[in-house]
Every structure is written in structure tokens, then in C-alpha cells.
Write an enzyme that holds these catalytic residues in place. Sequence first.
Site, PDB file in Angstrom:
ATOM      1  N   GLY A 415       0.796  -1.203   0.000  1.00  0.00           N
ATOM      2  CA  GLY A 415       0.000   0.000   0.000  1.00  0.00           C
ATOM      3  C   GLY A 415       0.836   1.263   0.000  1.00  0.00           C
ATOM      4  N   GLN A 416       2.047   1.201   0.567  1.00  0.00           N
ATOM      5  CA  GLN A 416       2.879   2.391   0.652  1.00  0.00           C
ATOM      6  C   GLN A 416       3.831   2.535  -0.524  1.00  0.00           C
ATOM      7  OE1 GLN A 416       4.882   2.583   4.396  1.00  0.00           O
ATOM      8  NE2 GLN A 416       3.002   2.638   5.584  1.00  0.00           N
ATOM      9  N   ASP A 530       1.637  -2.093  13.188  1.00  0.00           N
ATOM     10  CA  ASP A 530       1.170  -2.877  12.026  1.00  0.00           C
ATOM     11  C   ASP A 530       1.876  -4.234  11.981  1.00  0.00           C
ATOM     12  OD1 ASP A 530      -0.396  -3.394   9.836  1.00  0.00           O
ATOM     13  OD2 ASP A 530       0.886  -2.345   8.401  1.00  0.00           O
TER      14      ASP A 530
END
Length: 733
Positions: A415-416, A530
Site C-alpha cells: 500500500g505504501q 502494524d
Amino acid sequence: MALQMVRSRMLVLVMMCLVLNAFARASNVINSSCQEDCGNVSIPYPFGIGNGCYVADWFEIVCKNDSLRKPLLKRFNYLEVLEINVTKGTVRVSYPIFSSCTNVTNSTKNLELEKIPFGFSEFDNSFVAMGCNNSASMWSIFPDDSVSYGGCKSPCDRAPFTNGSHCNATNCCQATIPSDLQAFSTTLESKSSYNNGSRECKYAFLVDQNWFETSFTEPNPNMSVPVVLYWNFDNTTFYSLPTMKNMTAREYKKSSYSCQRWARKSRNFTSIFCQCRGGYGGNPYLLGGCVDTDECASAHLNQCTYEERCENTEGYYRCVPPNYKNKKPFIIIGVSTSLGVLFLIFGGWWSYKVIKKRMRIKRNEKFFKQRLLLQQQLFTNMNRVNVENTKLFKSKELEKATDHFRADRIIGRGGQGTVYKGMLANGRIVAIKRSNIVDEKKFQEFVNEVVILSQINHRNVVKLLGCCLETEVPLLVYEFIPNGTLAQYLNSQNEEFPPTWDMRLRIAIEVARALFYLHSAASSPIYHRDIKSTNILLDEKYRAKIADFGISRSVAIDQTHLSTLVHGTFGYVDPEYFQSSQFTNKSDVYSFGVVLAELLTGEKAISSSRTEDTGLAAFFVSSMERNNLFDILDNRVLKEAEKEKIIAVAKIAKRCLNLNGKERPSMREVAMELEANQMSPKVSNLQEKYGEIEDVRSEISKQYDVVYISTMSSMDSILATSSLDSQPLILSS
């Protein structure tokens, strides 16, 4: 001028394409039901295969139905057809040679072409005799009782090139044939005074002269050679052609084809032959068979200079010199257009340079602000370990390392950002994470990850080597971890290094140690926020390394929680944090409990296959409460681990997954209990020695404190190892 000539040439090329397309569409048969070829031979009208496809019986062809598919002239003793040329009015057939292997004079008669519309072409064929001292002769008797003779004598040595002969082999001679030849006799006469009783064979035959000069090798008595025949029509056959039916003299004069008549000695009638008129090409025996061609679009165009133009009039071309007076306005227009185009090109190039320079200045200003922000953040942490070792890489250095970020260098997406495998100038293999977007929020996460990882130096945390701020999106450079993520390891069938019980327990202990270090032993507590199996990487020795600190936070030593918007991954997020938006160190403990449940069961954190609970955490806890733990465990765990050890680790996972954060153990307790489980032969031995489980924890804590005091002082000096293996590193969000 040059521009006009280029346009003219382009127009000519277009015309050529149109003509070629017209030829491609033109059929060579009288109707679509007729067969157009047999084997590799095209069968054009007036020849044909099947009823209604040929002009007369003599032009009927039978296609031999075998693997070779040979076309045969039916009325001509089934001679094999090799080629039909409508333009020249010829057909090549395979014709047997005449031979004799005795010393006796032999003769033969060739009567196949008598009284039929075919004859031997005097322009394409030669009469050849072969054999030592072979005297071969031929004669033809015409209907008017005239006789034509021909022949030659082959010597016993190499024949010289004399009298236009092309027979350059030993024992060979060549002679022309009479015109209008249809039937002839051949005689082979051996000169016994020269051959001395030799049994060498002698040959005499008609042959396609071009084929004889280029392809003939050695003769043998049973061979056949190509022979070229011409054909003609009598009046009856001629007027039955599609192009001649019901045609007036006026229409014939305006048609695209013409037919000629001439008398032959071998005929008792006038023969007729047709061809397309000048400027046309195709089949003159079919309606619409002759197609208009542009002579200027053919090779004749090359005969005109660049200043001349080609004119085509009724099939004839001529090169016309230029008229400069009429072309003066076009020259002015051409020069003006060229200058205008050059001005536009120069103006566009100059504008591009100006815009690019402004963009570069703005980008440099943005990069300067980014570097300044990062340097300020790093400066505030200079008193912490390892910050000075964080390197600022040049963009060209990382582009070269990844071959300009080629797609085949991608080893992971998250996602990053996207992760590439690269090799630095010193030969070190690294993983380079390229952020997806460059908004202010993402850049803050980027700076945050650099600052936090610069403080960390632990064997079970991925080591940050440096970063780059000279590009549109930030770049982070990590040590390369070759064996993928823990999630991949549990879900794949790795036969060489299978996920055994000992391997799973060791990975759990290493992750627990790393989280304990982040919560307690780092210069200031760090909450990862996370923790999940895809953020746990495995190095070349399958040691665990925690990765992806983009949303991690560093807190003050006396700070108990962090109030923030909820971040994390569904299935791993602490329910208490989800409700209160307050993240504590016990929130990382909950996420670790999910990972521990994954290690025990081999299940994913979220799965639609579970009927009651899609989340693994709730499913695991409810299974333990229903005493169904051993029904959900991985088969390898059941086979390899002792029952007492499984229960002990499962109880640790259940405590980590407690919905009340205060009831969860700290990562220090988790690490100690897992290490005790690994070291002890059986948990029950400790219980027998120290009593209940609380007493066990107390004793382990005392032993662990001794180890902690002696080892934690040097823990920060342990460097994270890197690998040069070729397996991918996955950094997920």
C-alpha cells in the site's frame, strides 16, 4: 521542389498498391467452382480441372489424387504439367528422354503432338545428344511433305563452347530444333571405331534449354526432363472463348487484349494466340482478365531523373522535363512552408527547454524542503544510536542499481510503495522501496520511518541503509532479505526448509524479542502499529526480521498510550484500539497474538472459509474455550510438537488476544515464556519443580532478569545481517 517530388513518389507507391490489389483479386479460372491449382502448380484458364473449366478437351487437366497431387494433361498421354504461362502461351511438361545402351543404331518416333493444338517451342528448347561418339539426329515431316533435319555428334572429350552451344560437359553436344515442330523421329548411331565395344549408354532428347543450363546433372535411361510446349486455337475454339463470344469488331478494338493469327507449317489451318495490350496485364482469355497497369509505377520510373516526371499514355510512358515557369509559385510555397516548419520546431524546442528548467527549479526547491525537514528530524535524534550511519543516496546511484527501475526488478508491492531489487556500486544487494504518492501525509510517514529505523539496531529488525530525496517520490534503501515473508512461508510448500514446530517456535521468539526491544530496550519506546505475518521477513537462515515502520510511532518513556486515527490491517488491529483510538504497547501484543495463532494453525488472519468467525483471533479463542484446540492446529504441529508445549504456547496466544488490554501480558513476559518453552524438555517438569503456572512465571522472570542485565547492554551493538541471495524481499503496508 524536393517536397513536391516526394509527394509524387508517394502517390506512385499508392497507385502501385492499388494495381497489386487488383491483380490479387483477379481470378485465373472461369468461375469460382473451378479448381485454381493442383499441388504447387497454378491452373489458369483456358486450362482447367473438371467440366466447364477448360476451353476444349485438349486443355483438360486431371489432378492426380495422391500425396504429391500432380497435374496431368489428360489427352496428351497424361504427361505431368510443371508450369503454365498464360502471358507467353506456353506450358512446361515432364517429357521422357530417348536412350540406348547397346552398340546398335536405334530409332524412335515421337508422335504425341500430331494434329493437336500443341507444339515444341523452338525458342525455349534444345536438342541434346550425350554419350561417347554418339551421333544423334532428328527429322520432322510436315503435312506438305517437307522435311526438316537436325542433330549433332557428341565427342569423347569436353565439348568447347562453339556455335552458340551451352553443352559444357564431356560426351555432350547441343543443336537447335526446327520451327513448328510437332512430331519428330530420333536416331542414335554409335561409331564403333571410337567406342571400342564400350557399353556406355547414349542419349538424345529435347529439353528446356534454361533448365538444362542451370539444373541438369547426370542422365539415366528412365528419367524425364522439362520440355516447353506452345499452344494455339483454331477458329472454332477461339470464338468459344468468353472474351470473344458475341463481340463486335468495334468492341474488340476497344478491349484490353488482342489476338494474333499466323500460319504454321505443321498446321493445315491458321492458329490464333492472344495477349493483353500494352499497359495491361493478366489473363486475356477471361472477361476482365486484363487489368490496367501504371507503367510509371513500375521499374520504368527509375529511368526518369528527379527533375523529370513520368507520363503514362495508353500503356506507354515518357519522361517529361520540368517547366520551371509553371512551378515557381509551388517553389515559393514549398520554401515558405519549410521555413514555417523550422520556426515551429525551434520555437517548440525553446519552449520545452524553458518549461523543463522551471519545473527543475520548482522540483529542486521541493527537494530542498524535504531534505531540510528530514535533516531536522535526524538532528533531533543525533544523540540516539545509528542515526549517523543513515546514508543519503544519489538518485543516479539508485537508478543504476535498479537498471532505471525496470519492471523485472520488482520484488514486491504494498500500500505504501513498490520494492525493487538492486545492486549498489560496491556489489551489495539491497531492497529499494519507492513510495506510491508524494502528498504531505505520505512524506511524513516516509520521514517517520527513516527517523525510527535510524534509532533501531537489532538483529530481528530490518536494517535501513539510507534514503534518497532527489526524486519525485521518496526512496528507502534496506538490507536485502531473501526468503520472503512469514505469510508466504506458512502458505507455500517448502520441502527444503519446511515450517517445522522448532522453526515456528524460533520465529515466534525472535519476533517477540524484537517487539520487547522496541517497547523497552530502545532509546525511547516505539510502537510498531502494524504487526502482521506479511511484515515479518525471513533472511537466508530463516531468521525473522520485522519490517515496514511507516506508521510506527516513538513515544516518551513515561507515556502510556498514543491517541491517533486508527491505522493497521483488518484482522490484526486491537479491538480496544479500534474503539478508543488509543494505541498502547498492548495493542502490538494483540497483533502478535494473531501472528502466534497463524504459526499454530497455519490459517490466515481473515478467511471466508470459517463459518462462524472470519477473523482468526476470535476463532482461535472460541476453539480453546470449547476445548477444540487440537482440531484447528496445523498437521505438522500436531505431529512434531509435544502436547504440553502446544498447550503452553496456545495459552500465551490466548492471553495476547484478550479483549481487555490490561489483561494481556507484556512483550517481555511473552518473550520469556516462549524461550522457557523452547528450552525446557517439558513444561510439566517446571510445574513439578515450582508448582502452579504463576510460580513458573515468577521463576522464569528471575532467570530472564539475569540474562537481560548481562545482555541488553550490548544488544544495541548487534548489527542486522544482510544477504546476497536472489530470493525476493516483500515489504507490505
